[in-house]
Design an enzyme around this catalytic site. Structure first.
Site, mmCIF file in Angstrom:
data_model
loop_
_atom_site.group_PDB
_atom_site.id
_atom_site.type_symbol
_atom_site.label_atom_id
_atom_site.label_comp_id
_atom_site.label_asym_id
_atom_site.label_seq_id
_atom_site.Cartn_x
_atom_site.Cartn_y
_atom_site.Cartn_z
ATOM 1 N N LYS A 150 -0.642 -9.618 3.112
ATOM 2 C CA LYS A 150 0.126 -9.142 4.282
ATOM 3 C C LYS A 150 -0.748 -8.146 5.019
ATOM 4 C CE LYS A 150 3.429 -5.806 4.028
ATOM 5 N NZ LYS A 150 2.839 -4.802 4.949
ATOM 6 N N GLU A 203 -0.654 -5.496 8.740
ATOM 7 C CA GLU A 203 0.186 -4.886 9.777
ATOM 8 C C GLU A 203 -0.405 -5.158 11.163
ATOM 9 O OE1 GLU A 203 0.800 -0.706 9.004
ATOM 10 O OE2 GLU A 203 1.395 -1.078 6.926
ATOM 11 N N ASP A 221 -1.048 -6.393 -0.253
ATOM 12 C CA ASP A 221 -0.944 -5.719 1.055
ATOM 13 C C ASP A 221 -2.319 -5.171 1.436
ATOM 14 O OD1 ASP A 221 0.452 -4.820 3.230
ATOM 15 O OD2 ASP A 221 1.272 -3.044 2.232
ATOM 16 N N ASP A 269 0.846 -1.196 0.000
ATOM 17 C CA ASP A 269 0.000 0.000 0.000
ATOM 18 C C ASP A 269 0.886 1.253 0.000
ATOM 19 O OD1 ASP A 269 0.867 -0.074 2.612
ATOM 20 O OD2 ASP A 269 -1.103 0.252 3.511
ATOM 21 N N SER A 270 2.199 1.036 0.048
ATOM 22 C CA SER A 270 3.144 2.140 -0.185
ATOM 23 C C SER A 270 2.904 2.761 -1.559
ATOM 24 C CB SER A 270 4.597 1.662 -0.067
ATOM 25 O OG SER A 270 4.815 0.513 -0.866
ATOM 26 N N GLU A 302 10.093 -4.412 9.944
ATOM 27 C CA GLU A 302 10.500 -3.155 9.313
ATOM 28 C C GLU A 302 11.137 -2.243 10.357
ATOM 29 O OE1 GLU A 302 7.476 -1.141 7.021
ATOM 30 O OE2 GLU A 302 8.727 0.654 6.795
HETATM 31 O O1 KIV Z 1 3.333 -0.988 1.654
HETATM 32 C C1 KIV Z 1 4.467 -1.453 1.648
HETATM 33 O O2 KIV Z 1 5.213 -1.405 0.679
HETATM 34 C C2 KIV Z 1 4.914 -2.069 2.887
HETATM 35 C C3 KIV Z 1 6.373 -1.996 3.105
HETATM 36 C C4 KIV Z 1 6.691 -0.756 3.837
HETATM 37 C C5 KIV Z 1 6.834 -3.178 3.791
HETATM 38 O O3 KIV Z 1 4.137 -2.498 3.674
#
Ligand code: KIV
Length: 285
Positions: free
Chosen positions: A117, A119, A87, A48-49, A186
């Site tokens: 993934k 968080e 993500d 989500d970056s 991270e």
């Molecule tokens: O969104 C993303 O790219 C991430 C990285 C910071 C690990 O979660």
């Protein structure tokens, strides 16, 4: 074209067992996915970056499931064989176990992802366990978790003090017990990452800015290739400055168009004389 074998969970655990580091990068679009596929990158995270790297937001919070699915589909088309992780964006899993399972399922059904993934530690373990129970491989993410950047007090190293480090160790164990096949650490100190890596039994650990002792390494693609104009995090290494190369190319393009040295005959398409003459006659009628 690539002759790679499709990366699978047994394939990833085989690398771990033979002490071969796992390679992982973020990716958000088709051409970059193609390059990463050709380079044999093991795991691709559609992070989500992308809210920051691709859409120019100040944080990852405005990213929606629709954004994520669209980009994940493009990445899957460019990389059929990497282990592809979607993500979970902000508020796609925090509200309930049910929302977590539904949105994780969208990554699998609509984008062809291999895993998701999310968080968070103990407080998100029930979401992760629900997703795993639904048959979807799930990766945890501890340390600096950008969706909680406000609560964490900014983009800073996590777990430098013993108390906070203990919480991260406990969270890693709880995520592993909840069924995580992997955990991303991270920006935690290298020794903390080593400790968690040594304790991991049924999952493997990926480091982003957390030192060399994990089972694999992740970088944000834009940081590693000079493509994020706002800043370069200390933990990233620029492996090739594609950003500079593109900037130079853009200046050259603008110069050649301005000077009328572009285009040249090889850049356009002609028309036979007789067809052109006929056209003029048709227009004169
Ligand atoms: O969104 C993303 O790219 C991430 C990285 C910071 C690990 O979660």
């Amino acid at each position: 074209m690539s002759e790679r074998k499709k990366m699978s969970l047994p394939g990833l655990f085989k690398k771990v067992a033979s002490n071969e580091p796992i390679t992982m990068l973020t990716c958000y679009d088709y051409p970059t996915a193609h390059f990463q596929e050709q380079a044999g990158i093991d795991m691709i995270l559609v992070g989500d970056s992308l809210g920051m790297t691709m859409l120019g937001f100040e944080s990852t919070l405005p990213v929606t499931m629709e954004d994520m699915i669209r980009h994940a589909q493009a990445v899957r088309r460019g990389s059929p064989n990497a282990w592809l992780i979607g993500d979970m964006p902000y508020m796609s899993y925090q509200p309930s176990v049910e929302s977590a399972i539904r949105n994780a399922g969208r990554f699998m059904a609509e984008a062809g992802c291999d895993a998701i993934k999310l968080e968070g530690g103990t407080e998100m373990a029930d979401r992760l366990a629900g997703i795993v129970r639904a048959g979807i491989p799930a990766m945890g993410h501890l340390g600096l978790t950008p969706q909680s950047v406000s609560a964490l007090g900014g983009f800073r190293v996590q777990g430098k003090g013993a108390q906070q480090a203990k919480k991260i160790v406990d969270d890693a164990r709880i995520l592993e017990e909840a069924g995580a096949y992997a955990i991303l650490l991270e920006m935690v100190p290298d020794r903390l990452c080593q400790l968690i890596t040594e304790r991991a039994k049924n999952c493997f650990i990926i480091s982003l800015g957390s030192g060399p002792h994990a089972h694999g390494q992740l970088l944000i693609y834009h940081d590693a290739f000079g493509l994020y104009p706002r800043f370069k995090p200390r933990m990233a290494k620029v492996f090739a400055n594609a950003g500079q190369l593109i900037q130079d190319g853009l200046k050259e393009y603008a110069k050649e168009v301005t000077e009328r040295s572009f285009p040249q005959p090889e850049n356009w398409f002609g028309m036979p004389d007789e067809e052109y003459d006929e056209l003029i006659q048709l227009l004169e009628k």
